[in-house]
Write a protein that holds these residues in place. Structure first.
Motif, PDB file in Angstrom:
ATOM      1  N   GLY A   1      34.953  54.599  25.240  1.00 54.55           N
ATOM      2  CA  GLY A   1      35.660  55.709  24.624  1.00 54.55           C
ATOM      3  C   GLY A   1      36.299  56.609  25.657  1.00 54.55           C
ATOM      4  N   THR A   2      37.403  57.234  25.251  1.00 56.64           N
ATOM      5  CA  THR A   2      38.089  58.179  26.129  1.00 56.64           C
ATOM      6  C   THR A   2      38.937  59.139  25.297  1.00 56.64           C
ATOM      7  OG1 THR A   2      39.505  58.420  28.069  1.00 56.64           O
ATOM      8  CG2 THR A   2      40.117  56.696  26.507  1.00 56.64           C
ATOM      9  N   ASP A   3      39.147  60.327  25.825  1.00 59.40           N
ATOM     10  CA  ASP A   3      40.081  61.273  25.224  1.00 59.40           C
ATOM     11  C   ASP A   3      41.405  61.287  25.975  1.00 59.40           C
ATOM     12  OD1 ASP A   3      38.525  62.186  23.111  1.00 59.40           O
ATOM     13  OD2 ASP A   3      37.470  63.600  24.386  1.00 59.40           O
ATOM     14  N   THR A   4      41.471  60.558  27.074  1.00 57.99           N
ATOM     15  CA  THR A   4      42.716  60.474  27.833  1.00 57.99           C
ATOM     16  C   THR A   4      43.433  59.178  27.475  1.00 57.99           C
ATOM     17  OG1 THR A   4      41.608  59.393  29.686  1.00 57.99           O
ATOM     18  CG2 THR A   4      41.725  61.807  29.731  1.00 57.99           C
ATOM     19  N   ARG A   5      44.634  59.015  27.968  1.00 53.61           N
ATOM     20  CA  ARG A   5      45.413  57.820  27.626  1.00 53.61           C
ATOM     21  C   ARG A   5      44.865  56.568  28.308  1.00 53.61           C
ATOM     22  NH1 ARG A   5      51.919  56.799  28.188  1.00 53.61           N
ATOM     23  NH2 ARG A   5      51.816  54.694  27.343  1.00 53.61           N
ATOM     24  N   TRP A   6      44.279  56.707  29.483  1.00 50.66           N
ATOM     25  CA  TRP A   6      43.790  55.565  30.263  1.00 50.66           C
ATOM     26  C   TRP A   6      42.310  55.727  30.568  1.00 50.66           C
ATOM     27  CZ3 TRP A   6      47.110  51.624  30.803  1.00 50.66           C
ATOM     28  CH2 TRP A   6      48.470  51.895  30.626  1.00 50.66           C
ATOM     29  N   LYS A   7      41.611  54.603  30.626  1.00 46.49           N
ATOM     30  CA  LYS A   7      40.172  54.594  30.926  1.00 46.49           C
ATOM     31  C   LYS A   7      39.892  53.517  31.969  1.00 46.49           C
ATOM     32  CE  LYS A   7      35.680  55.160  30.092  1.00 46.49           C
ATOM     33  NZ  LYS A   7      34.971  56.384  30.357  1.00 46.49           N
ATOM     34  N   LYS A   8      39.260  53.939  33.076  1.00 47.07           N
ATOM     35  CA  LYS A   8      38.850  52.964  34.091  1.00 47.07           C
ATOM     36  C   LYS A   8      37.595  52.256  33.589  1.00 47.07           C
ATOM     37  CE  LYS A   8      39.167  53.841  38.475  1.00 47.07           C
ATOM     38  NZ  LYS A   8      38.971  54.268  39.871  1.00 47.07           N
ATOM     39  N   VAL A   9      37.605  50.920  33.656  1.00 46.83           N
ATOM     40  CA  VAL A   9      36.486  50.128  33.149  1.00 46.83           C
ATOM     41  C   VAL A   9      35.947  49.246  34.274  1.00 46.83           C
ATOM     42  CG1 VAL A   9      35.743  48.446  31.423  1.00 46.83           C
ATOM     43  CG2 VAL A   9      37.519  50.118  30.839  1.00 46.83           C
ATOM     44  N   ASN A  10      34.640  49.314  34.465  1.00 47.55           N
ATOM     45  CA  ASN A  10      33.978  48.493  35.487  1.00 47.55           C
ATOM     46  C   ASN A  10      32.996  47.537  34.823  1.00 47.55           C
ATOM     47  OD1 ASN A  10      34.913  49.732  38.094  1.00 47.55           O
ATOM     48  ND2 ASN A  10      34.076  51.536  37.105  1.00 47.55           N
ATOM     49  N   TRP A  11      32.836  46.363  35.417  1.00 50.67           N
ATOM     50  CA  TRP A  11      31.839  45.407  34.964  1.00 50.67           C
ATOM     51  C   TRP A  11      31.366  44.588  36.157  1.00 50.67           C
ATOM     52  CZ3 TRP A  11      36.996  45.075  33.291  1.00 50.67           C
ATOM     53  CH2 TRP A  11      37.758  44.069  33.857  1.00 50.67           C
ATOM     54  N   THR A  12      30.247  43.930  35.970  1.00 47.87           N
ATOM     55  CA  THR A  12      29.721  43.030  36.995  1.00 47.87           C
ATOM     56  C   THR A  12      30.420  41.690  36.851  1.00 47.87           C
ATOM     57  OG1 THR A  12      27.592  44.149  36.905  1.00 47.87           O
ATOM     58  CG2 THR A  12      27.636  41.950  37.886  1.00 47.87           C
ATOM     59  N   HIS A  13      30.938  41.184  37.954  1.00 41.57           N
ATOM     60  CA  HIS A  13      31.670  39.917  37.916  1.00 41.57           C
ATOM     61  C   HIS A  13      30.746  38.765  37.506  1.00 41.57           C
ATOM     62  CE1 HIS A  13      35.219  41.655  39.770  1.00 41.57           C
ATOM     63  NE2 HIS A  13      34.407  42.271  40.613  1.00 41.57           N
ATOM     64  N   PRO A  14      31.265  37.814  36.734  1.00 45.10           N
ATOM     65  CA  PRO A  14      30.449  36.643  36.404  1.00 45.10           C
ATOM     66  C   PRO A  14      30.183  35.816  37.662  1.00 45.10           C
ATOM     67  CG  PRO A  14      32.700  36.330  35.645  1.00 45.10           C
ATOM     68  CD  PRO A  14      32.601  37.742  36.155  1.00 45.10           C
ATOM     69  N   VAL A  15      29.131  35.032  37.608  1.00 49.77           N
ATOM     70  CA  VAL A  15      28.767  34.167  38.727  1.00 49.77           C
ATOM     71  C   VAL A  15      28.974  32.724  38.293  1.00 49.77           C
ATOM     72  CG1 VAL A  15      26.887  33.419  40.222  1.00 49.77           C
ATOM     73  CG2 VAL A  15      27.082  35.833  39.579  1.00 49.77           C
ATOM     74  N   PHE A  16      29.680  31.948  39.136  1.00 50.65           N
ATOM     75  CA  PHE A  16      29.925  30.533  38.862  1.00 50.65           C
ATOM     76  C   PHE A  16      29.263  29.699  39.948  1.00 50.65           C
ATOM     77  CE2 PHE A  16      33.488  32.727  36.887  1.00 50.65           C
ATOM     78  CZ  PHE A  16      33.610  32.081  35.667  1.00 50.65           C
ATOM     79  N   THR A  17      28.634  28.608  39.552  1.00 47.68           N
ATOM     80  CA  THR A  17      28.059  27.655  40.504  1.00 47.68           C
ATOM     81  C   THR A  17      28.539  26.257  40.137  1.00 47.68           C
ATOM     82  OG1 THR A  17      26.052  27.440  39.159  1.00 47.68           O
ATOM     83  CG2 THR A  17      25.995  29.038  40.967  1.00 47.68           C
ATOM     84  N   ASP A  18      28.488  25.351  41.104  1.00 49.74           N
ATOM     85  CA  ASP A  18      28.944  23.979  40.868  1.00 49.74           C
ATOM     86  C   ASP A  18      28.207  23.030  41.799  1.00 49.74           C
ATOM     87  OD1 ASP A  18      31.070  22.272  39.491  1.00 49.74           O
ATOM     88  OD2 ASP A  18      31.400  21.777  41.592  1.00 49.74           O
ATOM     89  N   ASN A  19      28.076  21.787  41.363  1.00 49.98           N
ATOM     90  CA  ASN A  19      27.342  20.798  42.163  1.00 49.98           C
ATOM     91  C   ASN A  19      28.040  20.469  43.486  1.00 49.98           C
ATOM     92  OD1 ASN A  19      29.385  19.528  40.717  1.00 49.98           O
ATOM     93  ND2 ASN A  19      28.303  17.593  40.578  1.00 49.98           N
ATOM     94  N   VAL A  20      29.358  20.655  43.570  1.00 47.87           N
ATOM     95  CA  VAL A  20      30.059  20.421  44.836  1.00 47.87           C
ATOM     96  C   VAL A  20      30.746  21.680  45.358  1.00 47.87           C
ATOM     97  CG1 VAL A  20      30.421  17.960  44.437  1.00 47.87           C
ATOM     98  CG2 VAL A  20      32.137  19.587  43.664  1.00 47.87           C
ATOM     99  N   GLY A  21      30.591  22.778  44.654  1.00 41.86           N
ATOM    100  CA  GLY A  21      31.157  24.047  45.110  1.00 41.86           C
ATOM    101  C   GLY A  21      32.365  24.489  44.302  1.00 41.86           C
ATOM    102  N   VAL A  22      32.418  25.767  44.031  1.00 42.35           N
ATOM    103  CA  VAL A  22      33.556  26.363  43.319  1.00 42.35           C
ATOM    104  C   VAL A  22      34.655  26.627  44.339  1.00 42.35           C
ATOM    105  CG1 VAL A  22      34.334  28.356  41.987  1.00 42.35           C
ATOM    106  CG2 VAL A  22      32.070  27.390  41.569  1.00 42.35           C
ATOM    107  N   MET A  23      35.861  26.136  44.053  1.00 44.01           N
ATOM    108  CA  MET A  23      36.977  26.280  44.983  1.00 44.01           C
ATOM    109  C   MET A  23      37.806  27.539  44.726  1.00 44.01           C
ATOM    110  SD  MET A  23      36.489  23.698  46.871  1.00 44.01           S
ATOM    111  CE  MET A  23      37.941  23.722  47.873  1.00 44.01           C
ATOM    112  N   LYS A  24      37.933  27.926  43.432  1.00 47.30           N
ATOM    113  CA  LYS A  24      38.820  29.037  43.108  1.00 47.30           C
ATOM    114  C   LYS A  24      38.339  29.733  41.845  1.00 47.30           C
ATOM    115  CE  LYS A  24      42.914  27.959  41.468  1.00 47.30           C
ATOM    116  NZ  LYS A  24      44.320  27.582  41.288  1.00 47.30           N
ATOM    117  N   ILE A  25      38.408  31.066  41.838  1.00 51.29           N
ATOM    118  CA  ILE A  25      38.125  31.865  40.644  1.00 51.29           C
ATOM    119  C   ILE A  25      39.299  32.817  40.454  1.00 51.29           C
ATOM    120  CG2 ILE A  25      36.599  33.552  39.558  1.00 51.29           C
ATOM    121  CD1 ILE A  25      34.335  32.460  41.344  1.00 51.29           C
TER     122      ILE A  25
END
Length: 108
Positions: free
Chosen positions: A32-56
């Motif tokens: 919620g906000t009373d202004t026109r814009w609101k800064k939103v933060n979140w924890t980044h998801p975590v990705f794993t892979d059997n040979v490695g994640v190359m790009k997110i």
């Protein structure tokens, strides 16, 4: 005496068909906000892979400002070396927190 009459050539091809795995994908958010814009933060998801994640990649970043009265889908895509993909998606909704209406007696 043994001769070198025969040679064996063995070619192996390993195919990676296992997509990356996502953990801790954020849940949908209502801010919620009373202004026109609101800064939103979140924890980044975590990705794993059997040979490695190359790009997110993501269409939005934590800490960006979102406009009031909008709902936007945030999408992360993780790709491994074999082009297998995994996704994390959640919706960020920004609503007005109060009604700031000013009335004047001259309006009546």
């Amino acid at each position: 005496m043994l001769s070198n009459c025969c040679k064996l050539l063995l070619l192996l091809s390993v195919l990676d068909i296992t997509a990356p795995v996502v953990s801790s994908c954020p849940s949908d958010m209502l801010k919620g906000t009373d202004t026109r814009w609101k800064k939103v933060n979140w924890t980044h998801p975590v990705f794993t892979d059997n040979v490695g994640v190359m790009k997110i990649v993501s269409n939005k970043r934590s800490g960006e400002e979102f406009e009031r009265s909008t709902s936007l889908r945030v999408r992360y895509v993780a790709t491994d070396a074999a082009s297998n993909k995994a996704y994390c998606e959640f919706i960020v909704t920004i609503e007005r927190t109060s009604l700031n209406y000013l009335f004047s007696l001259s309006q009546f």
